[in-house]
Design an enzyme around this catalytic site. Structure first.
Site, PDB file in Angstrom:
ATOM      1  CG  MET A  17     -13.177  -6.228  21.589  1.00  0.00           C
ATOM      2  SD  MET A  17     -14.257  -8.336  20.730  1.00  0.00           S
ATOM      3  CE  MET A  17     -13.105  -8.876  21.231  1.00  0.00           C
ATOM      4  CD  GLN A  70      -7.099   0.040  23.232  1.00  0.00           C
ATOM      5  OE1 GLN A  70      -8.068  -0.153  22.739  1.00  0.00           O
ATOM      6  NE2 GLN A  70      -6.714  -0.349  21.090  1.00  0.00           N
ATOM      7  CB  CYS A 101     -12.846   4.838  20.689  1.00  0.00           C
ATOM      8  SG  CYS A 101     -14.797   4.344  21.291  1.00  0.00           S
ATOM      9  CG  HIS A 171     -11.869  -1.523  12.451  1.00  0.00           C
ATOM     10  ND1 HIS A 171     -12.646  -1.351  13.618  1.00  0.00           N
ATOM     11  CD2 HIS A 171     -12.571  -1.613  11.315  1.00  0.00           C
ATOM     12  CE1 HIS A 171     -13.873  -2.273  13.293  1.00  0.00           C
ATOM     13  NE2 HIS A 171     -13.835  -2.429  11.726  1.00  0.00           N
ATOM     14  CG  ASN A 204     -10.032  -4.832  13.879  1.00  0.00           C
ATOM     15  OD1 ASN A 204     -10.304  -4.084  14.175  1.00  0.00           O
ATOM     16  ND2 ASN A 204     -10.556  -5.990  14.040  1.00  0.00           N
ATOM     17  CG  ASP A 206     -16.007  -7.796   8.187  1.00  0.00           C
ATOM     18  OD1 ASP A 206     -16.233  -6.815   9.260  1.00  0.00           O
ATOM     19  OD2 ASP A 206     -16.845  -6.368   6.685  1.00  0.00           O
ATOM     20  N   GLY A 228     -11.397  -8.909  16.736  1.00  0.00           N
ATOM     21  CA  GLY A 228     -12.312  -8.665  17.161  1.00  0.00           C
ATOM     22  C   GLY A 228     -13.689  -9.623  17.460  1.00  0.00           C
ATOM     23  NE  ARG A 229     -17.410  -6.611  14.576  1.00  0.00           N
ATOM     24  CZ  ARG A 229     -18.857  -6.424  13.228  1.00  0.00           C
ATOM     25  NH1 ARG A 229     -19.807  -5.927  13.638  1.00  0.00           N
ATOM     26  NH2 ARG A 229     -17.995  -6.089  12.212  1.00  0.00           N
TER      27      ARG A 229
END
Length: 371
Positions: A17, A70, A101, A171, A204, A206, A228-229
């Protein structure tokens, strides 16, 4: 789960991230629980041409047992050479390639989520990285496609596997979705069914609680998860994930006293790593706001969190918050970080018209913090 020679212990990966997964944050997450912890996204061209910022971002803390980086780019030669240098000179243990991305500064050069559209070029980029990395496993992370009319993930994943990718992470959103809406986990199940069983598929999107990860694996059949988030301001989530992967009940959000101790550890790691208190604390501000998210600390404390300037400021702020405060129930699953869509997809001219064309746009030299 194994990715090449890398044994994850627990099938959990920290997503790269932008401006978040620097060495201090990776160490903090690894101290909480097991998994694979990946660096911020780096440009292959920047590494090949010796850009200082790129190589600084590629460095790892001495305590990091598995050194993971990455890369992004659309030039097979640059990607292959960057992978070789990371493997031979930097001693990394794992390389991930970014094909997910969606931000314009990446896609406008044909990188990130744009590259799978050019399937021949995409395959050559993956093949070059795998060849350059040698014995080091190379994985790919992608989105479902540019939009619902241009879904590429199934074909791209097959191309990546044929080119030697050791694992594929999806994702489950399109590029135009950005970070908005709901991740479509059924696409992860489709991908798992498409690829050979010996190529791990990671899901990936939620995963806000450890139970989400268990549910994703059960519903889709995927081999592991990418976080992630959901871990922003919550490195303790990796402890919960370890618990859940062992079949135990996760503990959930801790009282603020535990969070305060984590903040103190974070600022200690950051100051030591950057050897610059001002820069370290400035980088910590966004993390501090995430640490506070969900706790009823009041607007004034949140305002001050965005203005801390010294380590003393950080300590004073967390010390004045009641250590027994708990997260508001409605905040447990509240999204963190970005929630926006991509309002305008930026691609090189004619990029989607000829999927087998090999022409590319020159990659940027500077390291981007935009994954």
């Amino acid at each position: 789960m194994r990715i090449g020679a890398v044994n994850l212990g627990h099938p959990v990966v920290l997503a790269p991230m932008a401006g978040v997964t620097d060495a201090p944050f990776r160490v903090l997450c690894a101290e909480a629980g097991g998994g694979l912890f990946v660096s911020e996204m780096l440009t292959a061209r920047g590494l090949v041409e010796g850009a200082d910022k790129s190589w600084r971002m590629a460095s790892h803390h001495p305590s990091e047992a598995t050194r993971s980086v990455q890369l992004y780019g659309s030039d097979p030669r640059a990607m292959g050479e960057a992978a070789r240098r990371l493997a031979d000179d930097a001693g990394v243990d794992h390389i991930d390639l970014n094909f997910g991305c969606p931000v314009p500064k990446i896609t406008r050069n044909g990188g990130g989520a744009a590259l799978p559209v050019r399937r021949r070029l995409f395959g050559q980029v993956v093949e070059a990285a795998v060849g350059g990395a040698g014995r080091i496993p190379v994985t790919v992370k992608m989105r479902m496609g540019l939009d619902d009319g241009r879904l590429t993930f199934l074909e791209a994943a097959s191309i990546a596997a044929d080119a030697g990718a050791a694992a594929v992470a999806l994702h489950a959103r399109t590029a135009v979705q950005g970070y908005s809406g709901v991740a479509r986990w059924d696409a992860i199940g489709e991908l798992r069914a498409r690829l050979p069983a010996d190529v791990p598929v990671l899901g990936n999107g939620d995963i806000w609680e450890a139970t989400d990860a268990v549910r994703m694996m059960a519903e889709t059949g995927c081999d592991g998860v990418v976080i992630g988030r959901g871990c922003l301001g919550r490195p303790w989530l990796f402890a919960d994930l370890e618990q859940a992967m062992r079949g135990h009940a996760p503990l959930g959000p801790p009282p603020f006293g535990v969070v305060a101790a984590t903040v103190r550890r974070h600022v200690e790691l950051a100051v030591d790593w950057y050897d610059d208190e001002t820069a370290a604390v400035r980088k910590l501000r966004k993390h501090l706001r995430w640490y506070l998210q969900g706790y009823p600390v009041g607007a004034e404390v949140r305002r001050r969190a965005g203005a801390v300037a010294t380590v003393e400021d950080v300590h004073a702020l967390v010390d004045e918050v009641d250590p027994d405060l708990t997260v508001l129930p409605e905040a447990v699953r509240a999204p963190r970080g970005r929630t926006d869509a991509i309002t305008r997809l930026t691609l090189p001219h004619g990029w989607c018209e000829h999927p087998d064309a090999m022409a590319r746009v020159e990659d940027d030299l500077v390291a981007h913090s935009g994954g």
